[in-house]
Design a protein around this motif. Structure first.
Motif, short mmCIF file in Angstrom:
data_model
loop_
_atom_site.label_atom_id
_atom_site.label_comp_id
_atom_site.label_asym_id
_atom_site.label_seq_id
_atom_site.Cartn_x
_atom_site.Cartn_y
_atom_site.Cartn_z
N ALA A 80 0.85 -1.18 0.00
CA ALA A 80 0.00 0.00 0.00
C ALA A 80 0.89 1.23 0.00
O ALA A 80 1.87 1.29 0.74
N GLU A 81 0.54 2.18 -0.82
CA GLU A 81 1.23 3.48 -0.74
C GLU A 81 0.66 4.23 0.46
O GLU A 81 -0.47 3.98 0.87
N GLY A 134 -1.96 5.23 -6.86
CA GLY A 134 -3.35 4.91 -6.60
C GLY A 134 -3.57 3.68 -5.73
O GLY A 134 -4.71 3.32 -5.44
N GLN A 135 -2.47 3.06 -5.26
CA GLN A 135 -2.61 1.83 -4.46
C GLN A 135 -2.78 2.23 -2.98
O GLN A 135 -1.90 1.99 -2.16
N TYR A 136 -3.91 2.87 -2.69
CA TYR A 136 -4.12 3.44 -1.36
C TYR A 136 -5.18 2.72 -0.53
O TYR A 136 -5.43 3.12 0.60
N GLY A 176 -6.29 1.69 4.67
CA GLY A 176 -5.47 2.36 3.67
C GLY A 176 -5.70 3.86 3.74
O GLY A 176 -6.76 4.33 4.19
N ASP A 177 -4.70 4.63 3.28
CA ASP A 177 -4.75 6.09 3.45
C ASP A 177 -5.89 6.76 2.70
O ASP A 177 -6.26 7.88 3.01
N SER A 199 6.86 -1.21 6.65
CA SER A 199 5.52 -1.38 6.08
C SER A 199 4.46 -1.30 7.18
O SER A 199 4.64 -1.84 8.27
N THR A 200 3.34 -0.62 6.87
CA THR A 200 2.22 -0.63 7.81
C THR A 200 1.27 -1.77 7.46
O THR A 200 0.31 -2.02 8.17
#
Ligand code: PEP
Ligand code: CO
Length: 469
Positions: A86-87, A127-129, A150-151, A437-438
């Protein structure tokens, strides 16, 4: 309009627009993995604002990628898809973006050189949020809060305010995706992929790798080839500076995906113009679910994750729903069985899909079936398992007479310590050093390049890989 575009339009099979479909028809189905927004009016305002914002990609890029994926299915090129699990908004900065691009480009050059075919590069970024989660809530010390999704939805900190889904984040995700995309496009146009740049080949990592001789040999061979071609042409080959790059993300948060679904003047049908290549995750792949409903109506090429427990009959029906016209390039099946399941689970799908003549690109995600939680509570993946799943997948495809045409990886350009093993044989103690990484653990820079080299060895038929760590 370029010639290429006209040819494309002529050659496309006369595919029907999906029947009884609108960008909002997913709302009539069960939509799992969606946040609950407390303020419905605020959500509507964000969605309406998003709907008016310019898109991030164009329909002709989307159709060009579809053609390339169809080539990959036919064995004329290889798909490399990779990026963060995830970004996060705070990671939208120049060095992280540039390093991620760099590792993907380097991996792709290893693959181009070793496989002797073009590579289609698709980033899991811009866009990988949004993240699917195994539970809707999380409890710590007796306190229960909504999970982090995700953000694009909420923030990871464990406070009620951070975990509250906030619709303004839809706009921020779109904005950060646009900035990421803009920078990636700028780097690529500016010659970031130029094989002549000395800083491009950072060799420090190989000193720790059993693959170092092979890697150095390959770097020299690529340099020789470039010089040879330039001597032959009598000039510098400008096109070596340019590569194509596409983006992808999991089409999970359907309010977002709907708002970026557009019609364009010169092509029929609907396009998701926030990304070239959306995919449907394992947890949202139900035939009668909202995600399959949304995705069936857009013209983008798309991915579908296939994990353990799925029955071939189920898979075939989802394929029918997403690709009723059996259009080449439309559907990529991303299998993620896990090293211990792949031999038992994969062959049945390959045989069933082949027997029904479905045109799909097969891609292996050796990450998501290989997660584990250590006694310390840390989530990790073992390099040996990642590699074993890939190895088996190549062999199983060969035995079934199908083709593994791509790989899907979670990786970063940083030297994080999140996955165990690899050339430097990272141990549990190392994980504490640089675990960032979260969500899921990623391959670091070195481990990613090792995987690229291992694919080449595997596909090139070189026997005996060095022993797995
Ligand atoms: C992912 O790709 O980050 C993911 C959650 O994968 P899957 O849907 O395969 O579990
Ligand atoms: Co993940």
């Amino acid at each position: 309009m370029s010639n290429a575009m006209r040819v494309d339009e002529r050659n496309l099979a006369p595919v029907n627009e999906a029947r009884d479909w609108t960008p909002a028809s997913w709302k009539n189905r069960t939509a799992v993995q969606q946040p609950v927004y407390a303020d419905g009016a605020a959500l509507e305002r964000s969605v309406a604002e998003l709907h008016e914002l310019p898109p991030l990609v164009t329909s002709w890029e989307v159709l060009a990628l579809k053609r390339k994926l169809s080539d990959a299915a036919e064995g004329r090129c290889f798909l490399l898809q990779g990026g963060d699990c995830a970004e996060s908004f705070s990671d939208c900065n120049s060095s992280l973006i540039a390093n991620r691009l760099k590792v993907l480009l380097q991996m792709s050059l290893v693959l181009v050189h070793g496989l002797k075919m073009p590579v289609v590069r698709v980033g899991r970024f811009a866009g990988q949020y949004a993240k699917p989660r195994s539970a809707d809530t999380e409890t710590r010390d007796g306190v229960t809060l909504p999970c982090y999704r995700g953000d694009i939805v909420n923030a990871p900190e464990f406070t009620a305010a951070a975990r509250e889904p906030d619709p303004r984040r839809l706009i921020e995700a779109h904005t950060k995706s646009a900035m990421t995309m803009n920078f990636v496009r700028g780097l690529i146009d500016g010659g970031f992929a130029d094989l002549h740049h000395p800083e491009y080949w950072d060799l420090a990592w190989v000193e720790h790798s059993p693959l170092q001789d092979e890697y150095r040999h390959m770097v020299e061979a690529i340099g020789d080839s470039v010089r040879f071609m330039e001597t032959l042409a009598g000039e510098s080959l400008g096109s070596f500076n340019k590569v194509d790059f596409y983006t992808s993300h999991e089409a999970l948060l359907l309010n977002y995906e709907q708002a970026v679904t557009r019609k364009v003047p010169r092509h029929w049908g609907w396009f998701n113009l926030s990304t070239h290549f959306p995919w449907i995750g394992m947890r949202t792949a139900a035939l009668d679910g909202a995600h399959v409903e949304y995705c069936r109506g857009i013209r983008n090429p798309m991915g579908l994750k296939v994990g353990p427990g799925v029955k071939p009959e189920q898979l075939l029906r989802v394929i029918d729903a997403l690709n009723p016209d059996n259009e080449p390039g439309r559907l990529t099946l991303i299998t993620r069985m896990g090293a211990t399941n792949v031999e038992a689970e994969l062959p049945q799908h390959l045989s069933a899909v082949k027997a029904e003549g479905k045109r799909v690109l097969w891609c292996c995600d050796p990450m998501h079936g290989n997660g584990e939680t250590l006694a310390s509570g840390v989530k990790t993946r073992r390099f040996a398992n990642i590699r074993a799943e890939l190895d088996h997948a190549f062999d199983i495809h060969a035995a079934c007479g199908t083709r593994l045409g791509g790989v899907h990886l979670e990786l970063t350009g940083e030297n994080v310590t999140e996955c165990l093993g690899g050339a430097r044989d990272l141990t549990e103690i190392d994980l504490a050093r640089a675990y960032k990484s979260t969500v899921d653990p990623r391959l670091n820079y070195e481990q990613s390049l090792e995987i690229a080299m291992l694919i080449v060895r595997k596909r090139g038929g070189t026997p005996a890989l060095p022993s797995a760590k």
